[in-house]
Design an enzyme around this catalytic site. Structure first.
Site: not given
Ligand SMILES: Cc1cc2nc3c(=O)[nH]c(=O)nc-3n(C[C@H](O)[C@H](O)[C@H](O)COP(=O)(O)OP(=O)(O)OC[C@H]3O[C@@H](n4cnc5c(N)ncnc54)[C@H](O)[C@@H]3O)c2cc1C
Length: 343
Positions: A160, A237, A335
């Site tokens: 992570r 999580s 997280e």
């Molecule tokens: C129901 C549910 C289940 C999930 N299951 C998992 C799982 O099994 N495993 C897991 O690892 N995660 C899980 N997650 C967490 C999440 O989905 C992941 O971490 C996902 O990759 C976040 O991506 P995002 O585009 O939504 O990022 P955001 O939530 O929009 O941003 C998260 C962080 O990443 C940064 N960021 C986003 N995009 C960029 C970019 N293009 N460049 C630079 N920085 C960026 C943001 O600035 C912020 O700091 C889950 C979430 C939910 C709601």
């Protein structure tokens, strides 16, 4: 490129929580990203990069700077490399490659968010993580304003973790990720839940069957985004699984007087399931504190029970951290990224 003012952020997050962004813009190209950074610098604004908002808790006050939403789209195929724009939906990309019989990310089906978000916390689930298949990450380096292609080694991936959420937090904007996948490769069935699911299957399951099973298991746990399912109004999580020393683990086993679930971690350390710690500290599925709570199907998912504010979730977070620390001398680490407040 349009710069909008006072845009509510709650609809851009899976928690459905958060106040407004002072400024908000969608970047549909790398040129837009550069233009947006110039816009922010001219006005001395802090910038926050938004993907799918699925690992994010936004404060009730919102964000006083520019929220730059990465909306760059496109998937290009170069032999075994898939070159994917940062704004592509991750779950759709997994379906796309599984349909074409490419192995390597089938267990990561059903994770919300964007492709650009995946390297940030080295997304992982069900025995796979993106560090295994990322070939290159294209970024804008905000310290030089040049685009660069980073190798996986340069990304510093761990559990992570990457440079993007640790040592170089805030320095890079991910505009594209290259995934190297294996044509007709065998699906990964390493995780106990998946092994159980396929125990009675005589022939090995296909990639499509494995990713469908993962989505199915996720849905049962409320870890798949499904409209009107209150258990998925979360950021997945909420706590990382803590890694502790072997001595610390031995003390917990002695104190508990029974079996303590655990996994080996690098350097002889032990990883404990955070969900077990929460349960032991009295935080069970369905636990409620004000308008926040714990999912009725997954102990680790803190949820918005309806009209919750960030303050409700943070109060629950703080109560859990304090109780677990008092009982086990382990300080749980959240997280999700918390925007607009100090953690
Ligand atoms: C129901 C549910 C289940 C999930 N299951 C998992 C799982 O099994 N495993 C897991 O690892 N995660 C899980 N997650 C967490 C999440 O989905 C992941 O971490 C996902 O990759 C976040 O991506 P995002 O585009 O939504 O990022 P955001 O939530 O929009 O941003 C998260 C962080 O990443 C940064 N960021 C986003 N995009 C960029 C970019 N293009 N460049 C630079 N920085 C960026 C943001 O600035 C912020 O700091 C889950 C979430 C939910 C709601």
């Amino acid at each position: 490129m349009e710069f909008r003012e006072q845009v509510p952020l709650a609809p851009y997050t899976t928690f459905s929580i958060g106040g407004p962004a002072r400024w908000f813009a969608d970047a549909a190209s790398e040129e837009d990203v550069v233009e947006a950074i110039r816009f922010a610098r001219q006005r001395n604004l802090p910038v926050f990069i938004l993907g799918g908002g699925s690992n994010l808790l936004v404060s009730d006050e919102g964000f006083p700077g520019l929220v730059l939403h990465i909306a760059i789209r496109g998937i290009e195929k170069l032999e075994s490399i898939f070159r994917v724009a940062g704004g592509e939906d991750w779950n759709n990309f997994v379906s796309h490659v599984v349909d074409k019989s490419y192995a390597g990310i089938e267990c990561l089906a059903g994770i919300p968010g964007t492709v650009g978000g995946t390297p940030v916390q080295n997304v992982g689930a069900y025995g796979q993580e993106v560090a295994e298949t990322i070939a290159e990450v294209r970024v804008l380096d905000l310290s030089t304003m040049h685009f660069e292609d980073l190798t996986p080694q340069a990304c510093g991936f761990a559990y992570r973790q990457s440079i993007f959420n640790t040592t170089a937090r805030g320095r890079y904007i991910v505009t594209r990720v290259d995934y190297k996948l294996q044509k007709n490769g065998a699906p990964r069935i390493a995780y106990a839940d998946l092994q159980k699911h396929f125990a009675s299957t005589a022939s090995g399951p296909t990639l499509a069957e494995v990713s469908a099973a993962v989505r199915n298991i996720r849905q049962q746990k409320g870890m798949l985004i499904v409209a009107n399912d209150p258990d998925c109004r979360s950021a997945g999580s909420f706590f990382k699984n803590p890694v502790i020393s072997a001595e610390h683990y031995a003390r917990i086993v002695e104190w508990h007087g029974g079996e303590v679930p655990h996994y080996p971690a690098p350097e002889g350390k032990i990883k404990l399931p955070a969900a077990w710690l929460l349960d032991q500290a009295g935080f069970h599925k369905g636990y409620t504190l004000g308008r926040a709570g714990i999912s009725s199907r997954h102990t680790l998912a803190l949820i918005n029970k309806g009209q919750a504010r960030a303050a409700d979730v943070l109060a629950l977070r703080d109560r859990i951290i304090a109780e677990v620390e008092a009982k086990f001398r382990i300080r749980l680490e959240p997280e999700p990224v918390i925007l607009g407040l100090t953690i």
